[in-house]
Write an enzyme that holds these catalytic residues in place. Structure first.
Site, PDB file in Angstrom:
ATOM      1  N   ASP A 182       0.855  -1.175   0.000  1.00 39.56           N
ATOM      2  CA  ASP A 182       0.000   0.000   0.000  1.00 39.56           C
ATOM      3  C   ASP A 182       0.901   1.239   0.000  1.00 39.56           C
ATOM      4  OD1 ASP A 182      -3.005   0.988   1.097  1.00 39.56           O
ATOM      5  OD2 ASP A 182      -1.334   2.249   1.716  1.00 39.56           O
ATOM      6  N   ILE A 183       0.584   2.210  -0.830  1.00 41.18           N
ATOM      7  CA  ILE A 183       1.364   3.458  -0.871  1.00 41.18           C
ATOM      8  C   ILE A 183       1.054   4.269   0.378  1.00 41.18           C
ATOM      9  CG2 ILE A 183       1.791   5.604  -2.134  1.00 41.18           C
ATOM     10  CD1 ILE A 183       0.930   4.143  -4.680  1.00 41.18           C
ATOM     11  N   ASN A 190      -2.733  12.938  -3.424  1.00 43.94           N
ATOM     12  CA  ASN A 190      -3.879  13.459  -4.183  1.00 43.94           C
ATOM     13  C   ASN A 190      -4.259  14.863  -3.747  1.00 43.94           C
ATOM     14  OD1 ASN A 190      -4.473  11.433  -6.068  1.00 43.94           O
ATOM     15  ND2 ASN A 190      -5.657  10.244  -4.595  1.00 43.94           N
ATOM     16  N   ASP A 199      -2.627   9.663 -10.143  1.00 42.68           N
ATOM     17  CA  ASP A 199      -2.684   8.584 -11.132  1.00 42.68           C
ATOM     18  C   ASP A 199      -1.294   8.238 -11.647  1.00 42.68           C
ATOM     19  OD1 ASP A 199      -5.402   8.506 -10.860  1.00 42.68           O
ATOM     20  OD2 ASP A 199      -5.847   9.535 -12.748  1.00 42.68           O
ATOM     21  N   GLU A 226      -5.066   2.283  -3.659  1.00 39.72           N
ATOM     22  CA  GLU A 226      -3.597   2.260  -3.694  1.00 39.72           C
ATOM     23  C   GLU A 226      -3.032   0.954  -3.146  1.00 39.72           C
ATOM     24  OE1 GLU A 226      -4.747   4.616   0.072  1.00 39.72           O
ATOM     25  OE2 GLU A 226      -5.529   4.232  -1.935  1.00 39.72           O
TER      26      GLU A 226
END
Length: 314
Positions: A182-183, A190, A199, A226
């Site tokens: 997971d980021i 964002n 994106d 993500e």
């Protein structure tokens, strides 16, 4: 004529004069032609080399034309073969019998050169249309399992393929490991840089994961948002932990240039897997996903940009 060279034609005729005539006419038109003296030889040639067009006589020793047509249809279920039956029989019942055997067209012997070429060209148009349809179906199938943003597998593919991979590993008692990553702080990316930049980060992250795994063996899917899944068949737990650390470092050093901004990210990883000692009845896609998700959650809670893992215990 140059266009015709891509079409290989198999001619089956026990009459050497007719066989040579057809062979010469088709070769002169630019086709690659192979000739067989009877249906049995033709079938053996077809089994060794695929021919998109087959021109066969009706009456031949060992294997006759209708039987050859049926055999070729059985031999090539995934690729279309255009077959023309040559016959001196002109009755409707004979023609229907030949078509029912799998022939696409018929040609009355002795064949006229112009009629032969016209029927071959009809066959080429059918083959081109069939290829266009097959390509369109293949493209639709690829799109149906591909995440449109990142180009890797989507959640639907994961739901279908992961249980199959686990069942195979359990059946053969092979190692199998799963990474969920997971980021870190992706919402901040964002909010700070905009969704287009977000994106671009997701795309770069997916490329980073895909570049690190074995092609045709391992695979990567977007689990949601993500979160990504890395599936590692035939990989033991220690090997998966080593890969996870290599990925963690690669993501940490990743630089994403987008929208005039330079963005750096980190990622957290959960790792679990099966071994030959895992109770077979305990291993399922749902249980492994739940375990690896909890491990990822622990890595997040412990400060992010880290790996948490243990073998699946059931």
């Amino acid at each position: 004529m140059t266009e015709n060279k891509s079409y290989k034609i198999l001619v089956a005729d026990d009459d050497p004069i007719s066989r040579r005539l057809f062979q010469n006419l088709l070769a002169k038109a630019g086709f690659m032609v192979t000739a067989a003296a009877d249906g049995h030889e033709a079938l053996e040639l077809f089994r060794r080399h695929f021919f998109p067009i087959v021109l066969t006589d009706w009456q031949m020793p060992r294997i006759e034309g209708p039987e050859l047509c049926r055999a070729i249809r059985r031999e090539s279920p995934g690729r279309y073969v255009y077959m023309i039956m040559m016959t001196s029989k002109g009755g409707k019942e004979d023609i229907i019998s030949g078509l029912n055997a799998g022939a696409d067209d018929y040609l009355t012997k002795p064949a006229h050169h112009a009629e032969l070429m016209a029927r071959i060209k009809t066959g080429i148009r059918v083959l081109q249309l069939e290829k266009s349809l097959r390509d369109a179906v293949d493209e639709i199938q690829v799109m149906s399992v591909t995440d449109p943003l990142t180009g890797i597998y989507n959640r639907g593919y994961i739901n279908q393929r992961l249980p199959e991979e686990i069942r195979r590993s359990v059946r053969y008692r092979h190692d199998f490991t799963l990474l969920m990553c997971d980021i870190d702080h992706f919402k901040t990316v964002n909010d700070t840089y905009g969704h287009l930049s977000g994106d671009a980060v997701l795309q770069a992250f997916a490329r980073c994961l895909s570049a690190a795994v074995r092609q045709q063996v391992d695979w990567v899917g977007r689990y949601g948002g993500e979160e990504f899944l890395v599936v590692l068949p035939e990989t033991d737990f220690d090997g998966a932990m080593t890969l996870a650390e290599r990925l963690r470092q690669s993501v940490e050093s990743l630089v994403v240039q987008t929208g005039g901004h330079t963005i750096r990210i980190t990622a957290s990883f959960g790792v679990t897997g099966l071994s030959s000692a895992t109770p077979p009845q305990a291993a399922s896609a749902e249980s492994l996903l739940q375990t690896v998700d909890q491990l990822l959650y622990q890595a997040k809670n412990q400060g992010r940009n880290r790996i948490q893992g243990h073998l699946f215990a059931g």
